[in-house]
Design an enzyme around this catalytic site. Structure first.
Site, PDB file in Angstrom:
ATOM      1  N   ASP A  86     -30.933 -15.603  31.890  1.00 53.95           N
ATOM      2  CA  ASP A  86     -31.709 -15.619  33.133  1.00 53.95           C
ATOM      3  C   ASP A  86     -33.080 -16.213  32.792  1.00 53.95           C
ATOM      4  O   ASP A  86     -33.805 -15.675  31.955  1.00 53.95           O
ATOM      5  CB  ASP A  86     -31.851 -14.196  33.649  1.00 53.95           C
ATOM      6  N   ASP A  97     -35.730 -19.890  39.763  1.00 55.08           N
ATOM      7  CA  ASP A  97     -35.226 -18.670  39.123  1.00 55.08           C
ATOM      8  C   ASP A  97     -33.706 -18.757  39.136  1.00 55.08           C
ATOM      9  O   ASP A  97     -33.098 -18.871  40.208  1.00 55.08           O
ATOM     10  CB  ASP A  97     -35.725 -17.450  39.905  1.00 55.08           C
ATOM     11  N   HIS A 158     -34.349 -11.626  45.832  1.00 53.35           N
ATOM     12  CA  HIS A 158     -35.733 -11.432  46.277  1.00 53.35           C
ATOM     13  C   HIS A 158     -36.313 -12.700  46.878  1.00 53.35           C
ATOM     14  O   HIS A 158     -35.923 -13.810  46.524  1.00 53.35           O
ATOM     15  CB  HIS A 158     -36.607 -10.990  45.095  1.00 53.35           C
ATOM     16  N   HIS A 166     -41.618 -11.764  42.999  1.00 53.98           N
ATOM     17  CA  HIS A 166     -40.913 -10.803  43.859  1.00 53.98           C
ATOM     18  C   HIS A 166     -41.809 -10.497  45.060  1.00 53.98           C
ATOM     19  O   HIS A 166     -42.672  -9.628  45.008  1.00 53.98           O
ATOM     20  CB  HIS A 166     -40.575  -9.529  43.090  1.00 53.98           C
ATOM     21  N   GLU A 191     -28.994 -13.242  43.575  1.00 49.29           N
ATOM     22  CA  GLU A 191     -28.482 -13.016  42.216  1.00 49.29           C
ATOM     23  C   GLU A 191     -27.509 -11.846  42.169  1.00 49.29           C
ATOM     24  O   GLU A 191     -27.855 -10.756  41.727  1.00 49.29           O
ATOM     25  CB  GLU A 191     -29.626 -12.808  41.223  1.00 49.29           C
ATOM     26  N   GLU A 280     -27.128 -16.629  39.501  1.00 47.71           N
ATOM     27  CA  GLU A 280     -28.290 -16.684  40.401  1.00 47.71           C
ATOM     28  C   GLU A 280     -28.682 -18.127  40.713  1.00 47.71           C
ATOM     29  O   GLU A 280     -28.661 -18.986  39.843  1.00 47.71           O
ATOM     30  CB  GLU A 280     -29.480 -15.978  39.748  1.00 47.71           C
TER      31      GLU A 280
END
Length: 296
Positions: A86, A97, A158, A166, A191, A280
């Site tokens: 990640d 992300d 998020h 976030h 994710e 994700e």
């Protein structure tokens, strides 16, 4: 909505993160050090002119998230490990992300790994402006159920804003009843985490990932210098000592933790020690179809 310049930054950050994710996943082999993978992933992000949105997470088996190797970490991948890579890049605060999962040398958990990937890809097919948040979770949970697995319900996607990883909305992996809608101009990370365990995580021991908790004048000049360095280098984003180009960074991180200036993230462990997989993407919400920014 983002202007053209900012959208270009978001797209570059996403592309770089996706390339770094693929690089890291390709490196995961039996006997390879976690440290080496994390360093290569982060080095690639920086080589492309981006900053780190957070340290490269390399979480194995029942550890769902928040493991990153320390400077002297000797841990290596073992045959049968299920490894989540990640990573995140940022460009002027705009974030990509992304995550993927690989299995080391075996295929015992191929269906579990496919479950999180299938759930993420199901969201790709319909996410758009106006989508209710609970619809995302409903689709994720149904997709995983078809594959014979559970989502981790207390790990969410998020909303992302500039310099805020976030921000605002949480995007659950089950139908939580939240009928608020995804709006144009939002940046969303989806994710899904799939597991053959109980479907939740608990806090484990503190990891190496930290964030700035509060501003405070430090008596030790070197500690104050380090604090100024991390604010300039990582802004508001999480970081770790390994990622710092500063002498004795690990010692300074521990000192700032003791002084309450930094806060650490706990490793997240599946409640029944079930194996966990994760996939994700980051999305930019435009209209009829959300744009996936984290493609190579």
């Amino acid at each position: 909505m983002l202007n053209d310049e900012d959208l270009s930054k978001l797209r570059k950050a996403g592309k770089v993160a996706a390339e770094a994710r693929s690089l890291g996943m390709d490196m995961v082999k039996e006997g390879v050090k976690l440290y080496d993978v994390a360093q290569e992933v982060e080095g690639y992000i920086r080589s492309k002119g981006c900053g780190l949105a957070f340290p490269c997470n390399i979480s194995i088996n029942e550890v769902a998230a928040h493991y990153t190797p320390c400077v002297d970490d000797k841990k290596v991948f073992e045959k049968g490990d299920v490894v989540k890579v990640d990573c995140g890049s940022e460009l002027d605060g705009y974030v990509g992300d992304t995550a993927g999962t690989v299995e080391v040398g075996t295929k015992n958990h191929r269906s579990l790994i496919e479950a999180s990937k299938n759930a993420r890809d199901a969201v790709v097919e319909f996410l758009a402006a106006g989508t209710p948040i609970n619809e995302i979770g409903r689709v994720v949970e149904m997709s995983m159920a078809r594959d014979g697995f559970k989502p981790i319900k207390n790990l969410c996607g998020h909303q992302i804003k500039q310099y805020n990883l976030h921000a605002g909305l949480s995007i659950p992996s089950y139908n939580d009843g939240n009928t608020n809608r995804i709006m144009p101009g939002m940046i969303i990370a989806v994710e899904p985490f799939a597991t053959n365990g109980g479907g939740a995580v608990l806090n484990g021991q503190p990891g190496n990932i930290v964030r700035i908790l509060r501003e405070r004048k430090l008596e030790d000049p070197k500690s104050q210098e380090f604090f100024e360095y991390i604010k300039a280098e990582f802004k508001s984003f999480p970081f770790c000592a390994r990622s710092c180009d500063f002498p004795d960074a690990e010692k300074h991180v521990k000192n700032l933790l003791r002084h309450g200036v930094l806060s650490s993230y706990a490793q997240l462990i599946e409640v029944r020690k079930g194996i966990v997989s994760q996939h994700e993407h980051t999305f930019y919400i435009t209209g009829e179809r959300a744009e996936v920014t984290t493609l190579p």
